[in-house]
Design a protein around this motif. Structure first.
Motif, PDB file in Angstrom:
ATOM      1  N   VAL A 153       0.309  -0.675  12.746  1.00  0.00           N
ATOM      2  CA  VAL A 153      -0.752   0.177  12.182  1.00  0.00           C
ATOM      3  C   VAL A 153      -0.268   0.893  10.918  1.00  0.00           C
ATOM      4  CG1 VAL A 153      -2.332   2.101  12.579  1.00  0.00           C
ATOM      5  CG2 VAL A 153      -1.763   0.561  14.459  1.00  0.00           C
ATOM      6  N   LEU A 154      -1.117   0.847   9.878  1.00  0.00           N
ATOM      7  CA  LEU A 154      -0.939   1.661   8.679  1.00  0.00           C
ATOM      8  C   LEU A 154      -2.155   2.570   8.545  1.00  0.00           C
ATOM      9  CD1 LEU A 154       0.021  -1.110   6.065  1.00  0.00           C
ATOM     10  CD2 LEU A 154       1.588   0.525   7.083  1.00  0.00           C
ATOM     11  N   VAL A 155      -1.955   3.797   8.080  1.00  0.00           N
ATOM     12  CA  VAL A 155      -3.086   4.690   7.843  1.00  0.00           C
ATOM     13  C   VAL A 155      -2.912   5.367   6.487  1.00  0.00           C
ATOM     14  CG1 VAL A 155      -3.405   5.145  10.311  1.00  0.00           C
ATOM     15  CG2 VAL A 155      -2.021   6.712   8.940  1.00  0.00           C
ATOM     16  N   ARG A 156      -4.031   5.806   5.922  1.00  0.00           N
ATOM     17  CA  ARG A 156      -3.974   6.578   4.691  1.00  0.00           C
ATOM     18  C   ARG A 156      -3.598   8.017   5.051  1.00  0.00           C
ATOM     19  NH1 ARG A 156      -6.362   5.787  -0.290  1.00  0.00           N
ATOM     20  NH2 ARG A 156      -7.650   4.097   0.511  1.00  0.00           N
ATOM     21  N   ARG A 157      -2.548   8.527   4.414  1.00  0.00           N
ATOM     22  CA  ARG A 157      -2.026   9.841   4.782  1.00  0.00           C
ATOM     23  C   ARG A 157      -3.074  10.943   4.648  1.00  0.00           C
ATOM     24  NH1 ARG A 157       3.263  11.569   5.176  1.00  0.00           N
ATOM     25  NH2 ARG A 157       4.001   9.648   4.198  1.00  0.00           N
ATOM     26  N   GLN A 158      -3.885  10.889   3.582  1.00  0.00           N
ATOM     27  CA  GLN A 158      -4.860  11.956   3.348  1.00  0.00           C
ATOM     28  C   GLN A 158      -5.981  11.958   4.373  1.00  0.00           C
ATOM     29  OE1 GLN A 158      -6.088  10.704  -0.627  1.00  0.00           O
ATOM     30  NE2 GLN A 158      -8.093  10.153   0.158  1.00  0.00           N
ATOM     31  N   ASN A 159      -6.103  10.872   5.146  1.00  0.00           N
ATOM     32  CA  ASN A 159      -7.139  10.810   6.179  1.00  0.00           C
ATOM     33  C   ASN A 159      -6.663  11.345   7.529  1.00  0.00           C
ATOM     34  OD1 ASN A 159      -8.790   9.650   4.286  1.00  0.00           O
ATOM     35  ND2 ASN A 159      -8.662   7.576   5.096  1.00  0.00           N
ATOM     36  N   ILE A 160      -5.388  11.719   7.613  1.00  0.00           N
ATOM     37  CA  ILE A 160      -4.857  12.229   8.876  1.00  0.00           C
ATOM     38  C   ILE A 160      -5.392  13.639   9.109  1.00  0.00           C
ATOM     39  CG2 ILE A 160      -2.778  12.896  10.126  1.00  0.00           C
ATOM     40  CD1 ILE A 160      -1.270  10.753   8.562  1.00  0.00           C
ATOM     41  N   LEU A 183       0.792  -1.229   0.000  1.00  0.00           N
ATOM     42  CA  LEU A 183       0.000   0.000   0.000  1.00  0.00           C
ATOM     43  C   LEU A 183       0.829   1.287   0.000  1.00  0.00           C
ATOM     44  CD1 LEU A 183      -2.847  -0.922   2.538  1.00  0.00           C
ATOM     45  CD2 LEU A 183      -2.919  -0.982   0.046  1.00  0.00           C
ATOM     46  N   SER A 184       2.143   1.173   0.106  1.00  0.00           N
ATOM     47  CA  SER A 184       2.962   2.390   0.180  1.00  0.00           C
ATOM     48  C   SER A 184       2.828   3.248  -1.075  1.00  0.00           C
ATOM     49  CB  SER A 184       4.429   2.024   0.413  1.00  0.00           C
ATOM     50  OG  SER A 184       4.925   1.244  -0.667  1.00  0.00           O
ATOM     51  N   ALA A 185       2.579   2.611  -2.217  1.00  0.00           N
ATOM     52  CA  ALA A 185       2.407   3.364  -3.463  1.00  0.00           C
ATOM     53  C   ALA A 185       1.065   4.091  -3.520  1.00  0.00           C
ATOM     54  CB  ALA A 185       2.538   2.431  -4.665  1.00  0.00           C
ATOM     55  N   HIS A 186       0.188   3.801  -2.565  1.00  0.00           N
ATOM     56  CA  HIS A 186      -1.145   4.417  -2.534  1.00  0.00           C
ATOM     57  C   HIS A 186      -1.267   5.391  -1.365  1.00  0.00           C
ATOM     58  CE1 HIS A 186      -2.702   1.652  -5.621  1.00  0.00           C
ATOM     59  NE2 HIS A 186      -1.888   0.777  -5.058  1.00  0.00           N
ATOM     60  N   ASP A 187      -0.131   5.929  -0.918  1.00  0.00           N
ATOM     61  CA  ASP A 187      -0.083   6.980   0.093  1.00  0.00           C
ATOM     62  C   ASP A 187      -0.488   6.493   1.476  1.00  0.00           C
ATOM     63  OD1 ASP A 187       0.747   9.591   0.531  1.00  0.00           O
ATOM     64  OD2 ASP A 187      -1.301  10.353   0.564  1.00  0.00           O
ATOM     65  N   PHE A 188      -0.263   5.207   1.765  1.00  0.00           N
ATOM     66  CA  PHE A 188      -0.426   4.710   3.127  1.00  0.00           C
ATOM     67  C   PHE A 188       0.920   4.826   3.831  1.00  0.00           C
ATOM     68  CE2 PHE A 188      -4.323   3.105   1.550  1.00  0.00           C
ATOM     69  CZ  PHE A 188      -5.132   2.808   2.645  1.00  0.00           C
ATOM     70  N   VAL A 189       0.886   5.134   5.104  1.00  0.00           N
ATOM     71  CA  VAL A 189       2.109   5.335   5.866  1.00  0.00           C
ATOM     72  C   VAL A 189       2.020   4.532   7.161  1.00  0.00           C
ATOM     73  CG1 VAL A 189       1.175   7.427   6.964  1.00  0.00           C
ATOM     74  CG2 VAL A 189       3.648   7.056   6.894  1.00  0.00           C
ATOM     75  N   ARG A 190       3.122   3.958   7.564  1.00  0.00           N
ATOM     76  CA  ARG A 190       3.165   3.178   8.806  1.00  0.00           C
ATOM     77  C   ARG A 190       3.452   4.108   9.965  1.00  0.00           C
ATOM     78  NH1 ARG A 190       6.052  -2.729   9.074  1.00  0.00           N
ATOM     79  NH2 ARG A 190       5.227  -3.425  11.098  1.00  0.00           N
ATOM     80  N   ILE A 191       2.612   4.102  10.965  1.00  0.00           N
ATOM     81  CA  ILE A 191       2.783   4.988  12.116  1.00  0.00           C
ATOM     82  C   ILE A 191       3.110   4.226  13.395  1.00  0.00           C
ATOM     83  CG2 ILE A 191       1.238   6.719  11.137  1.00  0.00           C
ATOM     84  CD1 ILE A 191      -0.885   5.690  13.191  1.00  0.00           C
ATOM     85  N   HIS A 192       3.043   2.906  13.329  1.00  0.00           N
ATOM     86  CA  HIS A 192       3.300   2.040  14.467  1.00  0.00           C
ATOM     87  C   HIS A 192       3.669   0.682  13.906  1.00  0.00           C
ATOM     88  CE1 HIS A 192       2.420  -0.389  18.104  1.00  0.00           C
ATOM     89  NE2 HIS A 192       2.707   0.714  18.763  1.00  0.00           N
ATOM     90  N   ARG A 193       4.311  -0.151  14.698  1.00  0.00           N
ATOM     91  CA  ARG A 193       4.698  -1.465  14.172  1.00  0.00           C
ATOM     92  C   ARG A 193       3.494  -2.301  13.779  1.00  0.00           C
ATOM     93  NH1 ARG A 193       4.357  -5.459  18.122  1.00  0.00           N
ATOM     94  NH2 ARG A 193       3.936  -4.707  20.232  1.00  0.00           N
TER      95      ARG A 193
END
Length: 227
Positions: free
Chosen positions: A193-200, A181-191
């Protein structure tokens, strides 16, 4: 990209790694100074070499590490200028020289740091392009469309895909999901958890909030990804 290049030029080093590299650079530079001055017939004690390295080598390491953590070129350039001026001002006090002479002496170091930051940007783009080329076609193996996923939570050998409906369990590690999912703007914030950056929506301390009110604790090793 190798892990060493990735760590040196893209991701910020940990405090212990910075300290280890600073000590190694100081010792190497000090030994070089002692050998050079000895061969030139004016040997200097090791302590002078250590002081020289502390004033001329280690600050540039700190400058590069700080600049890596900044997202814009103006900010990075400002850090380089600030370090050059600060180092030069300190040397004028210690060696009773002029500020213009010391600033001129800092130009090669500033140019090297700027070049390293350019290389960092190039490597990031190459890594991003490679990720897009490799992974965009592989998300069809997921039980949900990528646009339907808001965040992902590790669950043993599975991951929970969270969106507008109930969470969907999928057999895949969180690391594999991050790669997917990294190519779709998801970012890992915890070992776990992944979240969509635009939803932050916001970040307060070590607590991240999504636009739907969901909150997560950020792992220290992943904080750099949000900068």
């Amino acid at each position: 990209m190798s892990d060493s290049l990735d760590r040196i030029f893209i991701h910020p080093l940990t405090a212990s790694q910075v300290l280890l590299i600073a000590v190694a650079l100081t010792l190497a530079s000090s030994v070089y100074c002692v050998i050079y001055t000895t061969l030139a017939g004016r040997g200097e004690p090791l302590i002078e070499g250590i002081i020289w390295a502390g004033l001329n080598i280690v600050p540039w390491l700190m400058c590069f590490e700080l600049a890596k953590r900044l997202g814009s070129w103006p900010a990075q350039l400002g850090v380089i200028v600030a370090f050059a001026v600060g180092m030069s001002s300190l040397d004028t006090l210690i060696y009773d020289s002029t500020i213009m002479f010391e600033l001129t002496r800092r130009l090669p170091g500033a140019a090297i740091i700027a070049g390293m930051l350019v290389l960092s940007w190039i490597l990031k783009r190459l890594a991003s392009d490679h990720a897009v080329a490799k992974k965009l076609v592989s998300t069809n193996e997921l039980p949900l469309l990528v646009d339907q996923i808001g965040w992902v939570v590790a669950a043993g050998n599975y991951v929970e895909l969270h969106g507008s409906g109930p969470p969907v369990l999928h057999r895949m590690s969180i690391s594999a999901m991050e790669e997917l999912l990294s190519a779709h703007d998801f970012v890992r914030i915890h070992r776990s958890v992944l979240v969509r950056r635009q939803n932050i929506q916001g970040l307060a301390g070590n607590i991240l909030t999504l636009d739907n009110g969901q909150t997560f604790k950020i792992g220290n090793r992943y904080r750099w990804a949000l900068q």
